[in-house]
Structures are given as structure tokens and as C-alpha cells.
Motif scaffolding. Structure first.
Motif, PDB file in Angstrom:
ATOM      1  N   ALA A 291       8.356 -19.166 -39.938  1.00  0.00           N
ATOM      2  CA  ALA A 291       8.055 -17.746 -39.923  1.00  0.00           C
ATOM      3  C   ALA A 291       7.376 -16.978 -40.911  1.00  0.00           C
ATOM      4  O   ALA A 291       8.036 -17.228 -42.019  1.00  0.00           O
ATOM      5  N   GLY A 292       6.456 -16.404 -40.745  1.00  0.00           N
ATOM      6  CA  GLY A 292       5.589 -16.078 -42.191  1.00  0.00           C
ATOM      7  C   GLY A 292       5.760 -14.464 -42.372  1.00  0.00           C
ATOM      8  O   GLY A 292       6.208 -13.733 -41.624  1.00  0.00           O
ATOM      9  N   SER A 293       5.582 -14.223 -43.558  1.00  0.00           N
ATOM     10  CA  SER A 293       5.653 -12.539 -43.799  1.00  0.00           C
ATOM     11  C   SER A 293       4.565 -11.972 -42.906  1.00  0.00           C
ATOM     12  O   SER A 293       3.341 -12.523 -42.952  1.00  0.00           O
ATOM     13  N   ALA A 294       4.877 -10.563 -42.943  1.00  0.00           N
ATOM     14  CA  ALA A 294       4.024  -9.814 -42.381  1.00  0.00           C
ATOM     15  C   ALA A 294       2.873  -9.326 -43.257  1.00  0.00           C
ATOM     16  O   ALA A 294       3.151  -8.896 -44.397  1.00  0.00           O
ATOM     17  N   PHE A 295       1.558  -9.292 -43.067  1.00  0.00           N
ATOM     18  CA  PHE A 295       0.538  -8.709 -43.815  1.00  0.00           C
ATOM     19  C   PHE A 295      -0.072  -7.582 -43.582  1.00  0.00           C
ATOM     20  O   PHE A 295      -0.293  -7.399 -42.220  1.00  0.00           O
ATOM     21  N   SER A 296      -0.774  -6.822 -44.236  1.00  0.00           N
ATOM     22  CA  SER A 296      -1.185  -5.662 -44.072  1.00  0.00           C
ATOM     23  C   SER A 296      -2.493  -5.953 -43.128  1.00  0.00           C
ATOM     24  O   SER A 296      -3.428  -6.580 -43.659  1.00  0.00           O
ATOM     25  N   ALA A 297      -2.853  -5.291 -42.142  1.00  0.00           N
ATOM     26  CA  ALA A 297      -4.170  -5.478 -41.311  1.00  0.00           C
ATOM     27  C   ALA A 297      -5.226  -4.467 -41.912  1.00  0.00           C
ATOM     28  O   ALA A 297      -5.140  -3.492 -42.446  1.00  0.00           O
ATOM     29  N   THR A 298      -6.372  -5.023 -41.648  1.00  0.00           N
ATOM     30  CA  THR A 298      -7.542  -4.022 -42.217  1.00  0.00           C
ATOM     31  C   THR A 298      -7.635  -2.981 -40.936  1.00  0.00           C
ATOM     32  O   THR A 298      -7.212  -3.177 -39.892  1.00  0.00           O
TER      33      THR A 298
ATOM     34  N   GLU B 258      11.514 -14.936 -34.647  1.00  0.00           N
ATOM     35  CA  GLU B 258      12.384 -14.066 -35.596  1.00  0.00           C
ATOM     36  C   GLU B 258      13.451 -13.392 -34.771  1.00  0.00           C
ATOM     37  O   GLU B 258      14.466 -13.104 -35.247  1.00  0.00           O
ATOM     38  N   GLU B 259      13.198 -13.166 -33.554  1.00  0.00           N
ATOM     39  CA  GLU B 259      14.103 -12.616 -32.505  1.00  0.00           C
ATOM     40  C   GLU B 259      15.332 -13.841 -32.116  1.00  0.00           C
ATOM     41  O   GLU B 259      16.609 -12.997 -32.296  1.00  0.00           O
ATOM     42  N   GLU B 260      14.994 -14.797 -32.138  1.00  0.00           N
ATOM     43  CA  GLU B 260      15.973 -15.711 -31.981  1.00  0.00           C
ATOM     44  C   GLU B 260      16.832 -15.849 -33.204  1.00  0.00           C
ATOM     45  O   GLU B 260      18.088 -16.121 -33.227  1.00  0.00           O
ATOM     46  N   TRP B 261      16.278 -15.812 -34.549  1.00  0.00           N
ATOM     47  CA  TRP B 261      16.864 -16.008 -35.811  1.00  0.00           C
ATOM     48  C   TRP B 261      17.886 -14.782 -35.814  1.00  0.00           C
ATOM     49  O   TRP B 261      18.974 -14.822 -36.304  1.00  0.00           O
ATOM     50  N   LEU B 262      17.392 -13.624 -35.580  1.00  0.00           N
ATOM     51  CA  LEU B 262      18.193 -12.352 -35.444  1.00  0.00           C
ATOM     52  C   LEU B 262      19.344 -12.366 -34.802  1.00  0.00           C
ATOM     53  O   LEU B 262      20.657 -11.805 -35.174  1.00  0.00           O
ATOM     54  N   SER B 263      19.302 -12.914 -33.566  1.00  0.00           N
ATOM     55  CA  SER B 263      20.426 -13.067 -32.787  1.00  0.00           C
ATOM     56  C   SER B 263      21.503 -14.330 -33.259  1.00  0.00           C
ATOM     57  O   SER B 263      22.555 -14.119 -32.682  1.00  0.00           O
TER      58      SER B 263
ATOM     59  N   ARG C  65      19.001 -11.567 -43.907  1.00  0.00           N
ATOM     60  CA  ARG C  65      18.161 -11.152 -45.211  1.00  0.00           C
ATOM     61  C   ARG C  65      17.758 -11.775 -46.108  1.00  0.00           C
ATOM     62  O   ARG C  65      16.526 -12.018 -46.766  1.00  0.00           O
ATOM     63  N   VAL C  66      18.682 -13.013 -46.404  1.00  0.00           N
ATOM     64  CA  VAL C  66      18.473 -13.932 -47.488  1.00  0.00           C
ATOM     65  C   VAL C  66      17.535 -14.998 -47.002  1.00  0.00           C
ATOM     66  O   VAL C  66      16.469 -15.393 -47.461  1.00  0.00           O
ATOM     67  N   LEU C  67      17.801 -15.856 -45.686  1.00  0.00           N
ATOM     68  CA  LEU C  67      17.330 -16.905 -45.208  1.00  0.00           C
ATOM     69  C   LEU C  67      15.995 -16.391 -44.915  1.00  0.00           C
ATOM     70  O   LEU C  67      14.836 -17.181 -45.066  1.00  0.00           O
ATOM     71  N   ARG C  68      15.717 -15.465 -44.027  1.00  0.00           N
ATOM     72  CA  ARG C  68      14.478 -15.188 -43.417  1.00  0.00           C
ATOM     73  C   ARG C  68      13.499 -13.946 -43.794  1.00  0.00           C
ATOM     74  O   ARG C  68      12.542 -14.067 -43.817  1.00  0.00           O
ATOM     75  N   GLN C  69      14.307 -13.437 -44.996  1.00  0.00           N
ATOM     76  CA  GLN C  69      13.559 -12.264 -45.734  1.00  0.00           C
ATOM     77  C   GLN C  69      13.389 -12.349 -47.145  1.00  0.00           C
ATOM     78  O   GLN C  69      12.949 -11.435 -47.807  1.00  0.00           O
TER      79      GLN C  69
END
Length: 289
Positions: free
Chosen positions: A49-56, A174-179, A187-191
Motif C-alpha cells: 500500500a503506497g503513500s498518496a502523492f499530490s496530483a498535478t 487499505e480498507e481491509e487493513w483499517l478493519s 497509524r504505525v504499521l500503515r501510516q
């Protein structure tokens, strides 16, 4: 067809090559509930699961279906899909590698679409993966990467396994990880969060047997004997597990500014950082995970 446009998104199915591919006692630590800074690089091989990057700011004009939504729809519709350009030599190399691996895959040629539409799709790639270049290859909803990533897997003999769904990597949304995880774990493992020093129950816990596992997927990471005492405030280890199934160490590294992040090689969850400042006779590399 992207609603509001006069031209359809054309896909081409590349058939599968006919020749075929060559080819105990357990103190379960929530390893990964200690040190970390936010990751600045995309995940290994694009599996994680990657970090979100800013779009142009560029977007296809007058479209009712946003390019990002259309891209995500295409990715979900096909097990293996490549976004390509007909004139790109790197795209052709990636196509050849997928074909040699015996994979059936779909190709979307962006330069056969209206220019603003193709550019908007590339902006969507940047949001999703951190890169807008082609080729962009997706396998069962996850970004495999570009040409270099595909060729690297081919050289390592792993491409056929990845395309065939036999990869060691664990893929969850990420929805599955949240659940599955509580707020602190997520927060630690995925963020890539950080716990206060001295706050974790395993900081001073020194078991005689068993192992410490990833707090997200449960993969064994460190034996009890690899843990040693430290005054840094977080659990520390000197050696990790190694196996053929994992293709090497169970713990991987990601370079980032000012440090070397460690991640679970199965689910890409953040585990902390590795330092090389704990030299002892039984730790000649000085590793402190």
C-alpha cells in the motif's frame, strides 16, 4: 467509453504465450509498533500500500467519468493490465517480458486516446503510484511498476510467480487493513507513525524462546534470541529471519532522507528503521533494527 468523450478507451488483449513459461511458543510482538517517520518513497515492487502523492492540476475536460475512476475501473476489470504508448521502447520491452512469462494481459495505448485524456490518465497514475510515466503495469489491482520493475522480476525468475498469483507478498486494500487493525496499529504499521519511546510493552521484554511477528500480517520476523537490550526506548533486534519463500530476508529496507526504513517483506507494513551502531562480537554488522 468515457462518458462525455467521443473516443472509447481501447484495450488490446495480448494472448498467453503458447510455449509456456520456463522457469511453537510464540511471544507475538506487534513488531512494527515502534519507530518510524513517514515514508517518502513508493513501496517495494509496487505491491505494498503506497503513500498518496499530490496530483498535478491537469484533468480531462468535460468528462462525466473522472480519469482516475476510469483507470481504477480498468485495473479492477483485468488481472494484468498495462498502460502503454505505441512509440515507447520501454513499453515494448515490458510487453515482451510479460509475453515471455506466459501471461495474458490487456494493453491500453494512451497515445491512441485524445491527448488531454491520456495525460489525465497519467495524472491519475501519479496519484495512485507516485509516478506518471509509462509503462504502468498492474497485477490484480496492485501496481507492479514500470519497465525496470518488470525486467528486474524477470531477471530474478519471479515474474511468472507474480503474474500467476504465487507471489510471497500479501495484498490487501487499505480498507481491509483499517478493519483488521486498531487505530494505533494502523497509524504505525500503515501510516509510518511513531510510538513514544519506552511506551511499548516489548521494550524491556526479553523472552528465552519464540519469535516476534509482524503486527499486521503475522509473518515471523525475528527470533527471541535476536532481541537485545538497548536504551533507545524501542524493542531492538540484530538479525531477521531468512527463507526461500520470501526470496531472502523477511525484513526489507526502503531508503529515505536521513534513514533506512525497514518494512515487512510480506505486507510492506512499516516496522521502524535500521541503524549500524551496535557492534559486538555476536553482531559484527552492528545492526540495530
Amino acid at each position: 467509453m468515457i462518458s462525455g468523450r467521443s473516443a472509447p478507451v481501447r484495450t488490446r488483449i495480448v494472448p498467453k504465450a503458447s510455449h509456456g513459461p520456463v522457469s511453537a511458543a510464540r511471544p507475538v510482538s506487534q513488531a512494527g509498533t515502534f519507530t518510524g517517520l513517514r515514508r517518502t518513497l513508493a513501496p517495494l515492487f509496487g505491491f505494498a500500500a503506497g503513500s498518496a502523492f499530490s496530483a498535478t492540476s491537469r484533468r480531462a475536460a468535460s468528462t462525466e467519468t473522472k480519469p482516475a475512476e476510469r483507470v481504477k475501473s480498468l485495473i479492477q476489470e483485468h488481472d494484468v493490465i498495462m498502460f502503454s504508448k505505441t512509440t515507447c521502447p520501454f513499453c515494448n520491452q515490458a510487453k515482451d517480458a510479460l509475453t515471455e512469462a506466459g501471461s495474458k494481459f490487456v494493453v491500453v495505448e494512451l497515445d491512441e486516446l485524445p491527448a488531454e485524456e491520456g495525460a489525465a490518465m497519467q495524472d491519475a497514475f501519479e496519484e495512485m503510484t507516485g509516478a506518471r510515466t509509462v509503462p504502468r503495469v498492474f497485477v490484480r489491482g496492485e501496481c507492479l511498476g514500470g519497465c525496470d520493475d518488470v525486467l528486474a522480476l524477470q531477471d530474478e525468475g519471479e515474474l511468472t510467480k507474480v503474474l500467476g498469483g504465487k507471489s510471497f507478498q500479501l495484498q490487501r486494500s487499505e480498507e481491509e487493513w483499517l478493519s483488521m487493525l486498531d487505530a494505533r496499529q494502523y497509524r504505525v504499521l500503515r501510516q509510518q507513525g511513531t510510538e513514544p519511546p519506552g511506551s511499548h510493552e516489548y521494550d524491556r521484554f526479553m523472552p528465552q524462546k519464540g519469535y516476534f511477528a509482524c503486527g499486521a500480517c503475522g509473518l515471523p520476523l525475528y527470533s527471541a534470541s535476536s532481541k537485545f537490550r538497548s536504551n533507545c526506548g524501542w524493542p531492538v533486534f540484530k538479525t531477521c529471519y531468512f527463507s526461500e519463500d520470501a526470496g531472502g530476508c523477511h525484513v526489507g529496507t526502503v531508503s529515505e532522507f536521513g534513514g533506512l526504513e525497514i518494512v515487512c517483506n510480506r505486507c510492506a507494513s512499516h516496522l521502524g528503521h535500521v541503524f549500524f551502531d551496535a557492534f559486538k562480537p555476536d553482531n559484527p554488522n552492528g545492526e540495530r533494527h
